[in-house]
Write a protein that holds these residues in place. Structure first.
Motif, mmCIF file in Angstrom:
data_model
loop_
_atom_site.group_PDB
_atom_site.id
_atom_site.type_symbol
_atom_site.label_atom_id
_atom_site.label_comp_id
_atom_site.label_asym_id
_atom_site.label_seq_id
_atom_site.Cartn_x
_atom_site.Cartn_y
_atom_site.Cartn_z
ATOM 1 N N ARG A 26 0.834 -1.202 0.000
ATOM 2 C CA ARG A 26 0.000 0.000 0.000
ATOM 3 C C ARG A 26 0.870 1.254 0.000
ATOM 4 N N ILE A 177 -3.116 -6.707 7.044
ATOM 5 C CA ILE A 177 -3.419 -6.067 5.755
ATOM 6 C C ILE A 177 -4.926 -5.972 5.558
ATOM 7 N N THR A 178 -5.654 -7.045 5.872
ATOM 8 C CA THR A 178 -7.113 -7.032 5.748
ATOM 9 C C THR A 178 -7.724 -5.962 6.643
ATOM 10 N N ASN A 181 -6.938 -2.456 5.288
ATOM 11 C CA ASN A 181 -7.747 -2.218 4.083
ATOM 12 C C ASN A 181 -9.195 -1.908 4.451
ATOM 13 N N ASN A 182 -9.738 -2.616 5.445
ATOM 14 C CA ASN A 182 -11.114 -2.353 5.875
ATOM 15 C C ASN A 182 -11.252 -0.974 6.515
ATOM 16 N N THR A 184 -9.430 1.685 5.870
ATOM 17 C CA THR A 184 -9.313 2.718 4.827
ATOM 18 C C THR A 184 -10.543 2.749 3.911
ATOM 19 N N LYS A 185 -11.326 1.664 3.908
ATOM 20 C CA LYS A 185 -12.583 1.643 3.136
ATOM 21 C C LYS A 185 -13.768 2.063 4.000
#
Length: 188
Positions: A26, A177-178, A181-182, A184-185
């Motif tokens: 990222r 990482i998951t 990512n969650n 940032t979403k």
């Protein structure tokens, strides 16, 4: 927007490894480079790993209230610059901060609407002792000092938004990482 992702863990729990792994995947994440008075470790670069400061420089920065958080850890000072965080919030950038538990607590208080905290937990204190010894960069005395701090740091774990156990680094990297990512979403 939760764009200040604070990552904390007892020393040797794998937070640096996890942060390095996600930074490769990222590149859009802004890495918070802290100031410190400690001596650079082999291969560390000023301005990339830390801003290396003298004690005198650091104390002047404290007096000028330039830090969002700062701490004295194992005889050295560490701090995060307010200006960098404020710029990232203004620019809607997601910042990854690697902090001790006190640093994360300070960021949570100063930026409650912008911070999400992740605490990395080792499977056991014996596992942690082994990791610290395998680093090869610290004396037995330093390792014991870090382990004494372990119990104090673990008492903060319930103040974190997310707990992640690192008993297998490959699994922990995927989980980390998951989770990032969650965040940032906008999925918590």
């Amino acid at each position: 927007m939760k764009n200040l992702i604070c990552v904390s863990a007892p020393s040797g729990s794998g937070k640096t490894t996890l942060c390095k792994a996600i930074r490769k995947l990222r590149p859009d994440l802004v890495w918070s480079v802290s100031c410190t008075t400690r001596t650079p470790r082999n291969g560390e670069v000023d301005g990339e790993d830390y801003y290396f400061k003298t004690k005198e420089e650091f104390l002047k920065m404290i007096d000028k209230s330039e830090f969002a958080e700062w701490e004295s850890v194992h005889g050295n000072f560490y701090g995060t610059l307010k200006s960098k965080l404020n710029d990232s919030i203004k620019n809607e950038e997601t910042v990854l901060l690697e902090l001790d538990v006190n640093g994360t607590t300070s960021i949570q208080k100063l930026y409650p609407n912008h911070s999400h905290s992740i605490f990395i937990i080792p499977p056991s204190i014996n596992h942690l002792r082994s990791r610290l010894k395998n680093r090869g960069s610290e004396t037995d005395k330093t390792i014991e000092k870090r382990l004494r701090r372990f119990d104090k740091e673990m008492k903060y774990k319930d103040q974190f938004d997310t707990l992640l156990i690192n008993d297998n680094i490959e699994v922990a990297i995927k989980d980390f990482i998951t989770k990032v990512n969650n965040i940032t979403k906008g999925v918590h």
